[in-house]
Scaffold this active site. Structure first.
Site, short mmCIF file in Angstrom:
data_model
loop_
_atom_site.label_atom_id
_atom_site.label_comp_id
_atom_site.label_asym_id
_atom_site.label_seq_id
_atom_site.Cartn_x
_atom_site.Cartn_y
_atom_site.Cartn_z
N ASN A 50 -5.92 -7.54 -4.69
CA ASN A 50 -5.80 -6.03 -4.07
C ASN A 50 -5.49 -5.30 -5.25
O ASN A 50 -4.75 -5.86 -6.08
CB ASN A 50 -4.73 -6.17 -2.90
N ASP A 51 -5.20 -4.14 -4.91
CA ASP A 51 -4.71 -2.98 -5.90
C ASP A 51 -3.17 -3.13 -5.45
O ASP A 51 -2.74 -2.97 -4.50
CB ASP A 51 -4.94 -1.63 -5.61
#
Ligand code: CTP
Ligand code: CA
Length: 226
Positions: free
Chosen positions: A34-35
């Site tokens: 994920n970011d």
């Protein structure tokens, strides 16, 4: 003094912070993540130390250097993070789940590199354990702080999460807003409890957000105990 934390408002409290983005292996050279820069979580760990807490940082993928003088444990996947948190949960006073935990992981991680074949490829994914939800079910005296990074309907989603995961506070940020969210050094958050909005912070440094959040948690923890 604040530096040594001897008179800090979190003196004698054990604070567990999770940070960064988990890595879910596809094969030895590929993964899903994920970011998440890990900056918010690291800022919280530093702030907790500044306020006198005994801090345990559990960090997944991040480019941030581990903060000096803080016990930091590295993990890779959501499952690793779940196990690491489980080991310390019983003895924690405050748990802050700032990590971006992958919601799904590959059903199987291949042990050798997957070779390129047809024109399309399908990856089977299965849900990871929701760490925060599990902590919410187990908690006795622990003060639980969750995060909700949203792109729309921020308040509604955040409050639903707080309820579902049995958190004491949830920190919502609208990641589409200028100066908030991933990779930036600043953030702008809304903090909710079960009753509604508790604190709304304008754009400020993540260090400042962390101090404000933990001060709020400390006040509530003390209020509850007295
Ligand atoms: N979280 C967790 N374990 C997971 C997924 C999320 O502990 N497997 C935690 C996050 O660390 C965060 C909170 O739950 O503190 C909310 O995460 P978020 O991704 O916003 O919510 P989800 O419940 O995963 O819902 P969705 O991604 O669909 O919005
Ligand atoms: Ca999620």
């Amino acid at each position: 003094d604040m530096e040594s934390g001897s008179t800090g408002i979190l003196h004698g409290k054990k604070v567990v912070v999770t940070a960064g983005g988990t890595i879910e292996r596809i094969d030895p050279v590929r993964y899903i993540t994920n970011d998440s820069s890990g900056k918010m979580g690291f800022a919280i760990a530093k702030a907790a130390k500044q306020l006198g807490a005994d801090v345990h940082l559990i960090a997944a993928h991040t480019d941030e250097a581990p903060p000096e003088g803080i016990r930091a444990e590295r993990v890779e996947s959501a499952q690793d993070m779940y196990e690491a948190v489980q080991r310390v949960f019983d003895t924690s006073d405050i748990v802050v789940k700032a990590a971006a935990v992958a919601d799904y992981r590959p059903a199987e991680a291949a042990t050798s590199k997957i070779k390129k074949r047809g024109d399309t490829m399908t990856l089977d994914l299965v849900k990871t354990t929701d760490i925060l939800e599990s902590l919410g079910r187990q908690k006795t005296t622990q003060f639980l702080i969750g995060f909700a990074a949203e792109t729309d309907t921020v308040e509604q989603f955040a409050r639903e999460k707080l309820k579902r995961k049995n958190c004491d506070l949830i920190v919502a940020n609208d990641v589409t807003q200028e100066g908030a969210g991933f990779g930036t050094d600043t953030n702008s958050v809304h903090i909710f409890d079960a009753e509604g909005l508790v604190l709304q912070l304008p754009v400020m440094s993540k260090e400042e957000v962390a101090l404000r959040l933990l001060t709020l948690a400390a006040e509530r923890l003390t209020g509850r105990l007295s």
